[in-house]
Design a protein around this motif. Sequence first.
Motif, PDB file in Angstrom:
ATOM      1  N   UNK A 134       0.812  -1.220   0.000  1.00 40.07           N
ATOM      2  CA  UNK A 134       0.000   0.000   0.000  1.00 40.07           C
ATOM      3  C   UNK A 134       0.843   1.267   0.000  1.00 40.07           C
ATOM      4  N   UNK A 135       2.146   1.119   0.210  1.00 38.12           N
ATOM      5  CA  UNK A 135       3.027   2.275   0.228  1.00 38.12           C
ATOM      6  C   UNK A 135       2.745   3.225   1.380  1.00 38.12           C
ATOM      7  N   UNK A 136       2.391   2.650   2.525  1.00 33.75           N
ATOM      8  CA  UNK A 136       2.012   3.443   3.688  1.00 33.75           C
ATOM      9  C   UNK A 136       2.864   3.007   4.876  1.00 33.75           C
ATOM     10  N   UNK A 137       3.300   3.978   5.674  1.00 34.84           N
ATOM     11  CA  UNK A 137       4.065   3.667   6.879  1.00 34.84           C
ATOM     12  C   UNK A 137       3.177   2.943   7.887  1.00 34.84           C
ATOM     13  N   UNK A 138       3.784   2.067   8.649  1.00 30.33           N
ATOM     14  CA  UNK A 138       3.080   1.274   9.655  1.00 30.33           C
ATOM     15  C   UNK A 138       3.059   2.013  10.990  1.00 30.33           C
ATOM     16  N   UNK A 139       1.898   2.061  11.621  1.00 36.32           N
ATOM     17  CA  UNK A 139       1.771   2.575  12.992  1.00 36.32           C
ATOM     18  C   UNK A 139       2.041   1.392  13.903  1.00 36.32           C
ATOM     19  N   UNK A 140       3.248   1.343  14.489  1.00 38.37           N
ATOM     20  CA  UNK A 140       3.635   0.217  15.343  1.00 38.37           C
ATOM     21  C   UNK A 140       2.989   0.387  16.718  1.00 38.37           C
ATOM     22  N   UNK A 141       2.068  -0.508  17.046  1.00 38.51           N
ATOM     23  CA  UNK A 141       1.309  -0.393  18.293  1.00 38.51           C
ATOM     24  C   UNK A 141       2.136  -0.746  19.525  1.00 38.51           C
ATOM     25  N   UNK A 142       3.320  -1.301  19.327  1.00 38.81           N
ATOM     26  CA  UNK A 142       4.225  -1.524  20.468  1.00 38.81           C
ATOM     27  C   UNK A 142       4.912  -0.222  20.847  1.00 38.81           C
ATOM     28  N   UNK A 143       5.306   0.542  19.834  1.00 37.54           N
ATOM     29  CA  UNK A 143       6.017   1.804  20.055  1.00 37.54           C
ATOM     30  C   UNK A 143       5.036   2.913  20.438  1.00 37.54           C
ATOM     31  N   UNK A 144       3.923   2.994  19.709  1.00 42.38           N
ATOM     32  CA  UNK A 144       2.882   3.986  19.981  1.00 42.38           C
ATOM     33  C   UNK A 144       1.581   3.241  20.261  1.00 42.38           C
ATOM     34  N   UNK A 145       1.355   2.882  21.533  1.00 40.30           N
ATOM     35  CA  UNK A 145       0.136   2.122  21.864  1.00 40.30           C
ATOM     36  C   UNK A 145      -1.141   2.865  21.458  1.00 40.30           C
ATOM     37  N   UNK A 146      -2.147   2.079  21.128  1.00 37.91           N
ATOM     38  CA  UNK A 146      -3.444   2.647  20.771  1.00 37.91           C
ATOM     39  C   UNK A 146      -4.139   3.171  22.023  1.00 37.91           C
ATOM     40  N   UNK A 147      -4.969   4.170  21.831  1.00 38.38           N
ATOM     41  CA  UNK A 147      -5.765   4.684  22.945  1.00 38.38           C
ATOM     42  C   UNK A 147      -6.919   3.720  23.212  1.00 38.38           C
TER      43      UNK A 147
END
Length: 104
Positions: free
Chosen positions: A20-33
């Motif tokens: 998809x050519x999109x950066x990954x939001x790493x949920x370990x580094x930036x936890x979800x709310x």
Amino acid sequence: MTKIYGIKTCDSCRKASKALGVALHDIRIEPLSRAEIERFHREFGAALVNTRSTTWRGLSEAERDEDPISLLMAHPTLMKRPVIERDGKLLLGWGKDVQAELLG
């Protein structure tokens, strides 16, 4: 706009991110709310919790019986992944159906 939520060590997440050519939001580094996890859970229900994961197998029966939202907040790697958001629509996983919908 497309967002991919997952972990960088996950093969499916890396494949989705590359395709998809999109950066990954790493949920370990930036936890979800909590609100984000609740939104994902409303959309996918029990399917959001990966009961085949190593993390799941390491939980006690008492922990497995906890509220899924609390479990996902405490153990982000329990989330089935990737969760892909495109134009407000949420998709779960990187199966052929999701690929067909996103890649045409």
